[in-house]
Design an enzyme around this catalytic site. Structure first.
Site, mmCIF file in Angstrom:
data_model
loop_
_atom_site.group_PDB
_atom_site.id
_atom_site.type_symbol
_atom_site.label_atom_id
_atom_site.label_comp_id
_atom_site.label_asym_id
_atom_site.label_seq_id
_atom_site.Cartn_x
_atom_site.Cartn_y
_atom_site.Cartn_z
ATOM 1 N N HIS A 18 0.799 -1.229 0.000
ATOM 2 C CA HIS A 18 0.000 0.000 0.000
ATOM 3 C C HIS A 18 0.826 1.270 0.000
ATOM 4 C CE1 HIS A 18 1.087 0.006 4.252
ATOM 5 N NE2 HIS A 18 0.823 1.281 4.236
HETATM 6 C C1 UD1 Z 1 -1.555 6.304 5.038
HETATM 7 C C2 UD1 Z 1 -0.187 6.805 5.476
HETATM 8 C C3 UD1 Z 1 0.822 5.682 5.422
HETATM 9 C C4 UD1 Z 1 0.346 4.477 6.201
HETATM 10 C C5 UD1 Z 1 -1.049 4.064 5.739
HETATM 11 C C6 UD1 Z 1 -1.561 2.963 6.628
HETATM 12 C C7 UD1 Z 1 0.229 9.172 4.953
HETATM 13 C C8 UD1 Z 1 0.969 10.114 4.085
HETATM 14 N N1 UD1 Z 1 0.277 7.877 4.607
HETATM 15 O O1 UD1 Z 1 -1.436 5.929 3.675
HETATM 16 O O2 UD1 Z 1 2.047 6.119 5.993
HETATM 17 O O3 UD1 Z 1 1.256 3.414 5.997
HETATM 18 O O4 UD1 Z 1 -1.939 5.181 5.838
HETATM 19 O O5 UD1 Z 1 -2.580 2.224 6.028
HETATM 20 O O6 UD1 Z 1 -0.344 9.582 5.922
HETATM 21 N N2 UD1 Z 1 -8.872 5.500 0.930
HETATM 22 C C9 UD1 Z 1 -10.135 4.970 0.948
HETATM 23 N N3 UD1 Z 1 -10.724 4.745 2.153
HETATM 24 C C10 UD1 Z 1 -10.130 5.036 3.333
HETATM 25 C C11 UD1 Z 1 -8.856 5.598 3.309
HETATM 26 C C12 UD1 Z 1 -8.231 5.809 2.105
HETATM 27 O O7 UD1 Z 1 -10.725 4.686 -0.100
HETATM 28 O O8 UD1 Z 1 -10.736 4.794 4.399
HETATM 29 C C13 UD1 Z 1 -8.196 5.658 -0.376
HETATM 30 C C14 UD1 Z 1 -8.419 6.998 -1.060
HETATM 31 O O9 UD1 Z 1 -8.438 6.784 -2.432
HETATM 32 C C15 UD1 Z 1 -7.158 7.756 -0.681
HETATM 33 C C16 UD1 Z 1 -6.112 6.656 -0.660
HETATM 34 O O10 UD1 Z 1 -6.783 5.527 -0.175
HETATM 35 O O11 UD1 Z 1 -6.859 8.763 -1.609
HETATM 36 C C17 UD1 Z 1 -4.911 6.963 0.225
HETATM 37 O O12 UD1 Z 1 -5.300 7.255 1.557
HETATM 38 P P1 UD1 Z 1 -4.352 8.172 2.495
HETATM 39 O O13 UD1 Z 1 -4.916 8.200 3.858
HETATM 40 O O14 UD1 Z 1 -4.071 9.465 1.838
HETATM 41 O O15 UD1 Z 1 -2.979 7.390 2.502
HETATM 42 P P2 UD1 Z 1 -2.679 5.856 2.740
HETATM 43 O O16 UD1 Z 1 -2.187 5.277 1.467
HETATM 44 O O17 UD1 Z 1 -3.846 5.219 3.393
HETATM 45 N N1 UDP Z 2 -3.685 -4.790 9.243
HETATM 46 C C1 UDP Z 2 -4.986 -5.238 9.454
HETATM 47 N N2 UDP Z 2 -5.728 -5.611 8.369
HETATM 48 C C2 UDP Z 2 -5.245 -5.582 7.095
HETATM 49 C C3 UDP Z 2 -3.915 -5.123 6.898
HETATM 50 C C4 UDP Z 2 -3.178 -4.726 7.984
HETATM 51 O O1 UDP Z 2 -5.450 -5.300 10.595
HETATM 52 O O2 UDP Z 2 -5.974 -5.944 6.160
HETATM 53 C C5 UDP Z 2 -2.887 -4.361 10.406
HETATM 54 C C6 UDP Z 2 -1.548 -5.052 10.495
HETATM 55 O O3 UDP Z 2 -1.640 -6.305 11.136
HETATM 56 C C7 UDP Z 2 -0.761 -4.043 11.312
HETATM 57 C C8 UDP Z 2 -1.286 -2.719 10.784
HETATM 58 O O4 UDP Z 2 -2.561 -2.994 10.242
HETATM 59 O O5 UDP Z 2 -1.064 -4.153 12.693
HETATM 60 C C9 UDP Z 2 -0.364 -2.169 9.735
HETATM 61 O O6 UDP Z 2 -0.981 -1.141 9.038
HETATM 62 P P1 UDP Z 2 -0.570 -0.716 7.575
HETATM 63 O O7 UDP Z 2 0.165 -1.822 6.908
HETATM 64 O O8 UDP Z 2 -1.786 -0.171 6.921
HETATM 65 O O9 UDP Z 2 0.367 0.551 7.838
HETATM 66 P P2 UDP Z 2 1.924 0.740 8.124
HETATM 67 O O10 UDP Z 2 2.311 -0.109 9.270
HETATM 68 O O11 UDP Z 2 2.674 0.423 6.867
HETATM 69 O O12 UDP Z 2 2.026 2.207 8.415
#
Ligand code: UD1
Ligand code: UDP
Length: 372
Positions: free
Chosen positions: A205
């Site tokens: 992701h």
């Molecule tokens: C964010 C964090 C990343 C973290 C990740 C955990 C930043 C810059 N990035 O990335 O460090 O590892 O969360 O999962 O803060 N979207 C949905 N539904 C949701 C949320 C997001 O559809 O509930 C989609 C939207 O298209 C959005 C995209 O995901 O534009 C990205 O979401 P965003 O919160 O900007 O960043 P993440 O990739 O989730």
């Molecule tokens: N996780 C979860 N469901 C999923 C994917 C991840 O509960 O489908 C949990 C995972 O076990 C860990 C956390 O989410 O505890 C990690 O989040 P993510 O990978 O989104 O973010 P990052 O750690 O890279 O910031």
């Protein structure tokens, strides 16, 4: 103490759970501000439902947007919350997302003491938005709560040693507290047609991986070509990019499922033969469970997992991904305890208690060093 906790993204809900539990056990008052960065039920509500996190007092509902727009909406909302109530003893932020950055910056600009949980992590790759967020949050916060010795050393190199406290990793607290529930979930593998030890669990992701069509195409093709079934709970960012880049649906090894709740995810991690990921949190979780982790990045901030042999960095190179997944020379036995002992929540509360008081914590630390 009165604490305002700023959360917004999936990993933050998980990281905060043990601290919320310890704060409430010690009789402190915690108000949670949910920025709304993550809002789909399977990216947010599910964690509040299954983990001991208090319901948010404030929902900012910022949603998805560009970095500047999203962070600006958060700053405005967090500032309003912080100004509407008596000043808290601490503003608590977690990890490295835009919600972390906004919480730390809003507090610093109002002169309120901020504490950063998971401080000191560095990938030394500034093309990752997470790296910018961590650095800014660490330099805004007064109390830097480090999960590892290496994180504390990184902060010392940046002149922040006096604010740093080594407390361990709250994700380890959560994993240990939920293991029994995950072991009891006997419906998860049959539902997905998986055998214990006979599949790889994949997640992908990070913007650094999935926002580049060529990198995402290579990862998806490499996962689909593996010789064992691969289950991929799909992050909404990745889902959106797969559609917009027109990357075809997998047809061989790869099975795509919706994002999972924490306990189902832990169940899949526990029984996986391999974990393949670009997630920060999942690299550690794999290591703690003794499941070999193949990381789809050129570097990691969780260097201990690589040094101990439980994690291999392969970037998005299909041959290296396959070799690492198929390798038989992974370590065996129990990984060493390099992330604390599963009591980071109470240790964080103790650190907050001992550093609380008038004036920014960093100034107090300097004053007490001067007087000592
Ligand atoms: C964010 C964090 C990343 C973290 C990740 C955990 C930043 C810059 N990035 O990335 O460090 O590892 O969360 O999962 O803060 N979207 C949905 N539904 C949701 C949320 C997001 O559809 O509930 C989609 C939207 O298209 C959005 C995209 O995901 O534009 C990205 O979401 P965003 O919160 O900007 O960043 P993440 O990739 O989730
Ligand atoms: N996780 C979860 N469901 C999923 C994917 C991840 O509960 O489908 C949990 C995972 O076990 C860990 C956390 O989410 O505890 C990690 O989040 P993510 O990978 O989104 O973010 P990052 O750690 O890279 O910031």
């Amino acid at each position: 103490m009165r604490i305002v906790t700023v959360l917004g993204a999936r990993p933050q809900f998980i990281k905060a759970a043990p601290v919320s539990l310890a704060l409430s056990a010690a009789g402190h008052e915690e108000h949670i501000v949910h920025t709304g960065q993550h809002y789909d039920p399977e990216m947010s509500d599910v964690f509040f439902d299954e983990l001991p996190i208090p319901a948010p007092h404030h929902e900012l509902g910022v949603g998805s947007a560009s970095h500047a727009e999203q962070t600006a909406r958060m700053l405005r909302g967090i500032e309003a919350v912080l100004l509407a109530a008596p000043p808290p003893d601490w503003v608590l932020v977690y990890g490295d997302t835009n919600s972390t950055l906004a919480g730390a910056l809003a507090a610093a600009k109002l002169g309120l003491p901020a504490a950063h949980v998971e401080a000191g992590l560095r990938s030394y790759n500034r093309r990752m938005p997470e790296e910018i967020n961590r650095i800014v949050a660490d330099h805004c916060a007064d109390l830097l709560l480090c999960p590892t010795r290496n994180a504390a050393q990184n902060l010392a190199r940046e002149g922040l040693a006096e604010s740093a406290r080594l407390v361990g990793d709250t994700m380890l607290d959560v994993q240990r507290s939920q293991l029994a529930r995950a072991r009891a979930r006997d419906d998860v593998l049959p539902r997905l047609g998986l055998e214990p030890g006979g599949y790889a669990l994949a997640t992908v992701h990070r913007a650094y991986t999935v926002d580049d069509p060529e990198r995402l195409r290579r990862v998806m093709a490499a996962l689909d070509a593996l010789s064992l079934p691969v289950v991929l709970p799909l992050h909404p960012r990745t889902k959106a990019r797969l559609a917009s880049f027109g990357i075809p649906a997998p047809s061989k090894a790869l099975r795509i499922v919706e994002p999972l709740g924490y306990v189902d995810m832990l169940c899949l991690e526990l029984h996986a033969g391999r974990i393949v990921t670009d997630s920060g949190g999942i690299q550690k979780e794999a290591c703690w469970l003794g499941v070999p982790c193949v990381t789809l990045r050129p570097e990691t901030e969780w260097v201990e997992t690589v040094q101990e042999g439980w994690n291999r960095l392969v970037d998005v190179d299909a041959d290296r991904i396959r070799e690492a997944v198929e390798a038989q020379d992974w370590p065996s036995g129990t990984p060493p305890e390099l992330f604390g002992t599963g009591d980071a929540g109470p240790r964080i509360v103790a650190a907050l208690e001992s550093a609380a008081g008038p004036g920014p914590a960093r100034d107090r630390a300097r004053r007490s060093e001067g007087s000592g």
